[in-house]
Each structure stands twice: as structure tokens, then as C-alpha cells.
Design a protein around this motif. Structure first.
Motif, PDB file in Angstrom:
ATOM      1  N   PHE A 143       0.861  -1.176   0.000  1.00 21.05           N
ATOM      2  CA  PHE A 143       0.000   0.000   0.000  1.00 21.05           C
ATOM      3  C   PHE A 143       0.902   1.232   0.000  1.00 21.05           C
ATOM      4  N   ARG A 144       0.565   2.185  -0.821  1.00 23.94           N
ATOM      5  CA  ARG A 144       1.235   3.499  -0.776  1.00 23.94           C
ATOM      6  C   ARG A 144       0.196   4.492  -0.255  1.00 23.94           C
ATOM      7  N   CYS A 145       0.447   4.979   0.949  1.00 26.00           N
ATOM      8  CA  CYS A 145      -0.540   5.854   1.597  1.00 26.00           C
ATOM      9  C   CYS A 145       0.020   7.264   1.688  1.00 26.00           C
ATOM     10  N   TYR A 146      -0.823   8.215   1.392  1.00 23.01           N
ATOM     11  CA  TYR A 146      -0.470   9.627   1.574  1.00 23.01           C
ATOM     12  C   TYR A 146      -1.215  10.107   2.821  1.00 23.01           C
ATOM     13  N   VAL A 147      -0.454  10.527   3.815  1.00 20.75           N
ATOM     14  CA  VAL A 147      -1.046  10.872   5.114  1.00 20.75           C
ATOM     15  C   VAL A 147      -0.479  12.221   5.555  1.00 20.75           C
ATOM     16  N   LEU A 148      -1.335  13.071   6.117  1.00 19.75           N
ATOM     17  CA  LEU A 148      -0.811  14.323   6.668  1.00 19.75           C
ATOM     18  C   LEU A 148       0.106  13.991   7.842  1.00 19.75           C
ATOM     19  N   SER A 149       1.243  14.693   7.923  1.00 14.25           N
ATOM     20  CA  SER A 149       2.212  14.353   8.981  1.00 14.25           C
ATOM     21  C   SER A 149       1.600  14.539  10.367  1.00 14.25           C
ATOM     22  N   GLU A 150       0.579  15.397  10.492  1.00 16.27           N
ATOM     23  CA  GLU A 150      -0.044  15.594  11.808  1.00 16.27           C
ATOM     24  C   GLU A 150      -1.026  14.471  12.159  1.00 16.27           C
ATOM     25  N   ASN A 151      -1.279  13.571  11.215  1.00 11.07           N
ATOM     26  CA  ASN A 151      -2.260  12.501  11.439  1.00 11.07           C
ATOM     27  C   ASN A 151      -1.582  11.305  12.123  1.00 11.07           C
ATOM     28  N   GLN A 152      -1.145  11.546  13.371  1.00  7.70           N
ATOM     29  CA  GLN A 152      -0.399  10.517  14.099  1.00  7.70           C
ATOM     30  C   GLN A 152      -1.235   9.265  14.337  1.00  7.70           C
ATOM     31  N   ARG A 153      -2.544   9.450  14.460  1.00  5.38           N
ATOM     32  CA  ARG A 153      -3.409   8.295  14.705  1.00  5.38           C
ATOM     33  C   ARG A 153      -3.242   7.263  13.591  1.00  5.38           C
ATOM     34  N   VAL A 154      -3.247   7.761  12.351  1.00  7.31           N
ATOM     35  CA  VAL A 154      -3.130   6.840  11.224  1.00  7.31           C
ATOM     36  C   VAL A 154      -1.711   6.275  11.132  1.00  7.31           C
ATOM     37  N   LEU A 155      -0.731   7.140  11.339  1.00  8.93           N
ATOM     38  CA  LEU A 155       0.647   6.665  11.227  1.00  8.93           C
ATOM     39  C   LEU A 155       0.931   5.605  12.297  1.00  8.93           C
ATOM     40  N   ASP A 156       0.415   5.838  13.519  1.00  7.22           N
ATOM     41  CA  ASP A 156       0.617   4.847  14.596  1.00  7.22           C
ATOM     42  C   ASP A 156      -0.120   3.549  14.260  1.00  7.22           C
ATOM     43  N   MET A 157      -1.331   3.709  13.701  1.00 11.82           N
ATOM     44  CA  MET A 157      -2.124   2.516  13.373  1.00 11.82           C
ATOM     45  C   MET A 157      -1.391   1.677  12.316  1.00 11.82           C
ATOM     46  N   LEU A 158      -0.853   2.351  11.311  1.00 15.60           N
ATOM     47  CA  LEU A 158      -0.154   1.623  10.244  1.00 15.60           C
ATOM     48  C   LEU A 158       1.089   0.920  10.793  1.00 15.60           C
ATOM     49  N   ARG A 159       1.816   1.641  11.659  1.00 14.27           N
ATOM     50  CA  ARG A 159       3.033   1.054  12.222  1.00 14.27           C
ATOM     51  C   ARG A 159       2.723  -0.159  13.097  1.00 14.27           C
ATOM     52  N   SER A 160       1.592  -0.112  13.802  1.00 18.44           N
ATOM     53  CA  SER A 160       1.299  -1.256  14.670  1.00 18.44           C
ATOM     54  C   SER A 160       0.684  -2.409  13.887  1.00 18.44           C
ATOM     55  N   GLU A 161       0.039  -2.087  12.784  1.00 19.51           N
ATOM     56  CA  GLU A 161      -0.633  -3.131  11.985  1.00 19.51           C
ATOM     57  C   GLU A 161       0.346  -3.875  11.060  1.00 19.51           C
ATOM     58  N   PHE A 162       1.372  -3.159  10.612  1.00 20.10           N
ATOM     59  CA  PHE A 162       2.312  -3.742   9.643  1.00 20.10           C
ATOM     60  C   PHE A 162       3.738  -3.541  10.170  1.00 20.10           C
ATOM     61  N   SER A 163       4.527  -4.616  10.161  1.00 18.11           N
ATOM     62  CA  SER A 163       5.871  -4.452  10.728  1.00 18.11           C
ATOM     63  C   SER A 163       6.840  -3.832   9.727  1.00 18.11           C
ATOM     64  N   GLU A 164       6.530  -3.872   8.423  1.00 22.30           N
ATOM     65  CA  GLU A 164       7.428  -3.230   7.445  1.00 22.30           C
ATOM     66  C   GLU A 164       6.747  -2.001   6.845  1.00 22.30           C
ATOM     67  N   THR A 165       7.110  -0.857   7.370  1.00 24.65           N
ATOM     68  CA  THR A 165       6.501   0.411   6.956  1.00 24.65           C
ATOM     69  C   THR A 165       7.609   1.418   6.706  1.00 24.65           C
ATOM     70  N   HIS A 166       7.692   1.918   5.486  1.00 25.32           N
ATOM     71  CA  HIS A 166       8.723   2.918   5.165  1.00 25.32           C
ATOM     72  C   HIS A 166       8.039   4.275   5.038  1.00 25.32           C
ATOM     73  N   LEU A 167       8.511   5.234   5.820  1.00 23.83           N
ATOM     74  CA  LEU A 167       7.902   6.560   5.793  1.00 23.83           C
ATOM     75  C   LEU A 167       8.854   7.559   5.160  1.00 23.83           C
ATOM     76  N   CYS A 168       8.294   8.403   4.279  1.00 23.95           N
ATOM     77  CA  CYS A 168       9.125   9.428   3.629  1.00 23.95           C
ATOM     78  C   CYS A 168       8.350  10.742   3.681  1.00 23.95           C
ATOM     79  N   SER A 169       8.935  11.751   4.318  1.00 26.80           N
ATOM     80  CA  SER A 169       8.231  13.040   4.453  1.00 26.80           C
ATOM     81  C   SER A 169       8.406  13.877   3.204  1.00 26.80           C
ATOM     82  N   ALA A 176       3.704   6.770   3.041  1.00 27.09           N
ATOM     83  CA  ALA A 176       3.998   5.523   3.756  1.00 27.09           C
ATOM     84  C   ALA A 176       3.894   4.360   2.775  1.00 27.09           C
ATOM     85  N   GLU A 177       4.970   3.627   2.625  1.00 29.43           N
ATOM     86  CA  GLU A 177       4.968   2.413   1.780  1.00 29.43           C
ATOM     87  C   GLU A 177       4.926   1.234   2.737  1.00 29.43           C
ATOM     88  N   ILE A 178       3.892   0.435   2.597  1.00 32.22           N
ATOM     89  CA  ILE A 178       3.629  -0.619   3.574  1.00 32.22           C
ATOM     90  C   ILE A 178       3.639  -1.983   2.908  1.00 32.22           C
TER      91      ILE A 178
END
Ligand SMILES: CC(C)(COP(=O)(O)OP(=O)(O)OC[C@H]1O[C@@H](n2cnc3c(N)ncnc32)[C@H](O)[C@@H]1OP(=O)(O)O)[C@@H](O)C(=O)NCCC(=O)NCCS
Length: 197
Positions: A143-169, A176-178
């Protein structure tokens, strides 16, 4: 569409949220257009901003154009509806959809939105989980996700749901490439009675 898919046009599942709310999950259909428009109107300004990255008063035809492109292969969606006491479908409270990147067919761009009044009770995580399963069935590995950097809820959710998550600001946006194969093997959402329509 491959008829051995769990997530095809007949996908139907009953789940219970953390507060006991009964929810029906089913495949998104072009005929859900009005339900999406109504659901958008009930979203808070904050949720609209987090989803669309800018204020927005109504969904445009372009925002809804994906409904016409739901071919089940390169584009697939799941809608979450309240389940009425008699089992029928009630108000729409969430939607998740993916669109394959045609030039990179193992990648899809997902989008998930949950109505404000049911946020925080596990529906976002359930939709994310089911969408990842639907993607894997279609040979989509990332999944390639575009997320606002302030959207910590989503970023935390993705990190906890998937162990391989690459984030690029990229400015205010995080790409986020998941790896969907790195989905943590936890049972998300209690299915009441998995069934097919
Ligand atoms: C992001 C969104 C889909 C999550 O849906 P949700 O149903 O609220 O998500 P869940 O209840 O499954 O919670 C997922 C995680 O978010 C976090 N979370 C949930 N509610 C929270 C709250 N009130 N405050 C802070 N974090 C919270 C928790 O980490 C939770 O993980 P947990 O299961 O370990 O508790 C939903 O909030 C939403 O639609 N937001 C607006 C649009 C948006 O941001 N879309 C994604 C942008 S691409």
C-alpha cells in the motif's frame, strides 16, 4: 474477477465494535453513491481535512468517480453500515477502498474514512485489515498511503498493523509504503458470523 476471492462483490461480514455496536461490512457498489454523499456531510471539518488535506464542503463528481471504476480487480471497496436490530442495513459509518497503481501493479493506494461518532472503537483498524486482505488476493503486495504528517493516529495505526513500513516526508505529507506481507498476525475485529451474500 476471480470467483475464489473472499473479497468479491458478494463479500458480507458482521462485526462488533469495542462498544458493542453491530456493523455490517460488505463490498462497495456504485449504488452507494448517495450513502457516501450523506456520510461525507456528517463528517467533522477535522476528519474531512485529515482525509482530503484541505477543507471541503461536498464531494465532487471527481471524488466519486472511483465508484464507476470499481471493477473488483484494480479497484475494490468495502463499506461499513450500522446493522439494525432486524439485521437490515442502517446508516453508513465507514468506507475503505483501494486503487491499483497501473504502472506499478503490485502497489495500490488505499483510503479509509470512519464517521466521527464511531471513531476510536476499532472500525478503522478492521477496515484496514480487510482492505489489506482484499489487496493480497489481487496480487497487491504494497500500500502506498499519503497521510498528513499531523495525522499521528493513522501513522501509529499503520506502524502497529504492519511491521514493514517505510515513511518518507514530503513537506506536510508523509508517504507511507507498507508491505502487506508484513501484516501482524492478529485477529482484528470479532466476526459474528462470517457469511457471504
Ligand atoms: C483514521 C481513521 C480511519 C481511524 O478509524 P477509527 O475507527 O477511529 O480507528 P480505530 O478505532 O481502529 O483505532 C485505530 C488506532 O487509532 C488510535 N486512536 C483511535 N482513537 C483515538 C483517539 N481518540 N485518539 C488518539 N488515538 C486514537 C489508536 O492508536 C488505535 O489503535 P488501538 O486499536 O491500538 O487502540 C478515522 O479516525 C478517520 O476516518 N479519520 C479521518 C480521516 C482520516 O484521517 N483518514 C485517513 C487519512 S489517509
Amino acid at each position: 474477477m476471480n470467483n475464489s476471492f473472499r473479497f468479491d462483490e458478494s463479500y458480507l461480514e458482521e462485526v462488533q465494535l469495542k462498544d458493542g455496536t453491530a456493523i455490517l461490512l460488505r463490498a462497495l457498489r456504485p449504488s452507494d453513491r448517495q450513502a457516501l454523499i450523506d456520510g461525507f456531510q456528517r463528517l467533522s471539518d477535522r476528519s474531512v481535512y485529515l482525509r482530503f488535506f484541505s477543507p471541503k464542503h461536498q464531494l465532487s463528481d471527481e471524488d466519486l468517480s472511483f465508484l464507476k471504476e470499481l471493477d473488483g480487480s484494480n479497484s475494490y471497496g468495502i463499506v461499513a453500515l450500522r446493522q439494525l436490530a432486524d439485521g437490515r442495513e442502517g446508516e453508513g459509518v465507514g468506507v475503505a477502498r483501494l486503487v491499483r497503481v497501473i504502472s506499478e501493479p503490485v502497489i495500490a493506494e488505499p483510503a479509509v474514512t470512519v464517521s466521527d461518532e464511531v471513531q476510536g472503537y476499532g472500525l478503522g483498524r478492521i477496515l484496514c485489515d480487510r482492505l489489506a486482505e482484499a489487496a493480497l488476493e489481487r496480487g497487491i503486495l504494497w500500500f502506498r498511503c499519503y497521510v498528513l504528517s499531523e495525522n499521528q493516529r493513522v501513522l501509529d495505526m499503520l506502524r502497529s498493523e504492519f511491521s514493514e513500513t517505510h515513511l518518507c516526508s514530503q513537506g506536510e505529507i508523509v508517504v507511507a509504503e507498507i508491505s502487506l506481507l508484513s501484516k501482524n498476525d492478529v485477529c482484528v475485529g470479532e466476526s459474528n458470523q462470517p457469511s457471504r451474500g
